[in-house]
Design a protein around this motif. Structure first.
Motif, mmCIF file in Angstrom:
data_model
loop_
_atom_site.group_PDB
_atom_site.id
_atom_site.type_symbol
_atom_site.label_atom_id
_atom_site.label_comp_id
_atom_site.label_asym_id
_atom_site.label_seq_id
_atom_site.Cartn_x
_atom_site.Cartn_y
_atom_site.Cartn_z
ATOM 1 N N SER A 66 60.319 63.228 -42.173
ATOM 2 C CA SER A 66 60.275 62.360 -43.356
ATOM 3 C C SER A 66 58.834 62.027 -43.716
ATOM 4 O O SER A 66 58.454 62.063 -44.896
ATOM 5 N N ALA A 67 58.034 61.700 -42.714
ATOM 6 C CA ALA A 67 56.616 61.386 -42.965
ATOM 7 C C ALA A 67 55.875 62.612 -43.496
ATOM 8 O O ALA A 67 55.025 62.497 -44.389
ATOM 9 N N LEU A 68 56.198 63.771 -42.974
ATOM 10 C CA LEU A 68 55.565 65.011 -43.414
ATOM 11 C C LEU A 68 55.928 65.347 -44.863
ATOM 12 O O LEU A 68 55.094 65.836 -45.623
ATOM 13 N N LEU A 69 57.170 65.070 -45.250
ATOM 14 C CA LEU A 69 57.641 65.419 -46.583
ATOM 15 C C LEU A 69 57.387 64.340 -47.638
ATOM 16 O O LEU A 69 57.655 64.566 -48.817
ATOM 17 N N ALA A 70 56.888 63.181 -47.231
ATOM 18 C CA ALA A 70 56.680 62.064 -48.167
ATOM 19 C C ALA A 70 55.855 62.453 -49.392
ATOM 20 O O ALA A 70 56.237 62.112 -50.523
ATOM 21 N N PRO A 71 54.748 63.174 -49.251
ATOM 22 C CA PRO A 71 53.987 63.553 -50.454
ATOM 23 C C PRO A 71 54.786 64.450 -51.410
ATOM 24 O O PRO A 71 54.690 64.306 -52.628
ATOM 25 N N GLU A 81 60.981 56.737 -49.010
ATOM 26 C CA GLU A 81 61.800 56.001 -48.039
ATOM 27 C C GLU A 81 63.203 56.596 -47.910
ATOM 28 O O GLU A 81 63.879 56.383 -46.907
ATOM 29 N N THR A 82 63.629 57.367 -48.915
ATOM 30 C CA THR A 82 64.957 57.979 -48.861
ATOM 31 C C THR A 82 64.950 59.336 -48.155
ATOM 32 O O THR A 82 65.996 59.979 -48.057
ATOM 33 N N ALA A 83 63.795 59.764 -47.667
ATOM 34 C CA ALA A 83 63.694 61.073 -47.008
ATOM 35 C C ALA A 83 64.681 61.245 -45.856
ATOM 36 O O ALA A 83 65.317 62.304 -45.756
ATOM 37 N N PRO A 84 64.874 60.246 -44.974
ATOM 38 C CA PRO A 84 65.871 60.452 -43.912
ATOM 39 C C PRO A 84 67.271 60.713 -44.470
ATOM 40 O O PRO A 84 68.016 61.534 -43.935
ATOM 41 N N VAL A 86 67.970 62.137 -47.389
ATOM 42 C CA VAL A 86 67.962 63.493 -47.950
ATOM 43 C C VAL A 86 68.100 64.541 -46.842
ATOM 44 O O VAL A 86 68.785 65.548 -47.012
ATOM 45 N N LEU A 87 67.487 64.286 -45.703
ATOM 46 C CA LEU A 87 67.539 65.261 -44.603
ATOM 47 C C LEU A 87 68.875 65.237 -43.865
ATOM 48 O O LEU A 87 69.348 66.278 -43.404
ATOM 49 N N ILE A 88 69.494 64.071 -43.750
ATOM 50 C CA ILE A 88 70.730 63.943 -42.967
ATOM 51 C C ILE A 88 71.981 64.251 -43.787
ATOM 52 O O ILE A 88 72.944 64.802 -43.278
ATOM 53 N N ARG A 89 71.990 63.893 -45.067
ATOM 54 C CA ARG A 89 73.196 63.999 -45.897
ATOM 55 C C ARG A 89 73.836 65.391 -45.875
ATOM 56 O O ARG A 89 75.054 65.491 -45.777
ATOM 57 N N PRO A 90 73.098 66.487 -45.985
ATOM 58 C CA PRO A 90 73.764 67.799 -45.959
ATOM 59 C C PRO A 90 74.439 68.124 -44.625
ATOM 60 O O PRO A 90 75.275 69.007 -44.557
ATOM 61 N N ILE A 91 74.093 67.389 -43.575
ATOM 62 C CA ILE A 91 74.628 67.691 -42.248
ATOM 63 C C ILE A 91 75.812 66.809 -41.894
ATOM 64 O O ILE A 91 76.842 67.289 -41.425
ATOM 65 N N LEU A 103 68.952 51.651 -45.281
ATOM 66 C CA LEU A 103 68.056 51.539 -46.432
ATOM 67 C C LEU A 103 68.435 50.345 -47.306
ATOM 68 O O LEU A 103 67.574 49.576 -47.746
ATOM 69 N N ILE A 104 69.724 50.185 -47.556
ATOM 70 C CA ILE A 104 70.180 49.083 -48.399
ATOM 71 C C ILE A 104 69.946 47.745 -47.707
ATOM 72 O O ILE A 104 69.556 46.765 -48.354
#
Length: 170
Positions: A66-71, A81-84, A86-91, A103-104
């Motif tokens: 998530s930190a790597l993909l933030a930019p 902040e929604t990166a986790p 985005v990464l978890i949802r498809p799995i 997050l909420i």
């Protein structure tokens, strides 16, 4: 009325089958047997997916990625902040729901991040779970273009969710 829908449907199907002199009990047994056979064929894939999600979260790999993909997320207009999510949802849907809840809880339900997380959860799919269930049930081993196409659709859902929240909810 809604709680009567399923029992009425079952009675209606049974009456229709009996009026045509069909053996309803044998048909139910055959359906149950087929259901168990399908369940046995998809359980290994589901166990693997759940173990993978747990390992990714426990190892900290999701946070590091998530930190790597933030930019890149900022470039596309997606809150980093929604990166986790985005990464978890498809799995995994349940893990994504937990991340969305976090997050909420952290940012509030009326914040841009909270709203974006909610819209993302509602507009994307658990791609790998769905593909493993449907393809496993039909004994399809080669997914060909299904996974790339589904992941592009998921990314589009994430992107449009972020843009829509920003456009309509400021």
């Amino acid at each position: 009325m809604a709680e009567l829908l399923i029992p009425l449907f079952m009675v209606g199907v049974s009456v229709a089958a009996l009026s045509q002199k069909q053996d309803v009990y044998s048909a139910l047994l055959d359906g149950g047997r087929d259901g168990l056979r399908i369940l046995l064929s998809i359980v290994p894939a589901l166990v693997m997916l759940l173990a993978a999600v747990h390992m990714l979260r426990a190892s900290g790999a999701i946070n590091a990625l998530s930190a790597l993909l933030a930019p890149l997320f900022r470039l596309f207009g997606i809150p980093p902040e929604t990166a986790p999510l985005v990464l978890i949802r498809p799995i995994s849907g349940s893990a994504a729901l937990a991340v969305g809840t976090d997050l909420i809880t952290a940012y509030g339900p009326d914040s841009q991040i909270g709203r974006t997380a909610a819209v993302m959860l509602g507009s994307t799919e658990t791609t790998f779970y769905t593909i493993s269930v449907y393809f496993g049930a039909n004994r399809i081993r080669k997914t060909r273009y299904a996974i790339p196409a589904a992941l592009v659709a998921d990314f589009t859902g994430f992107l449009v969710a972020a843009w829509t929240v920003r456009l309509f909810m400021g």
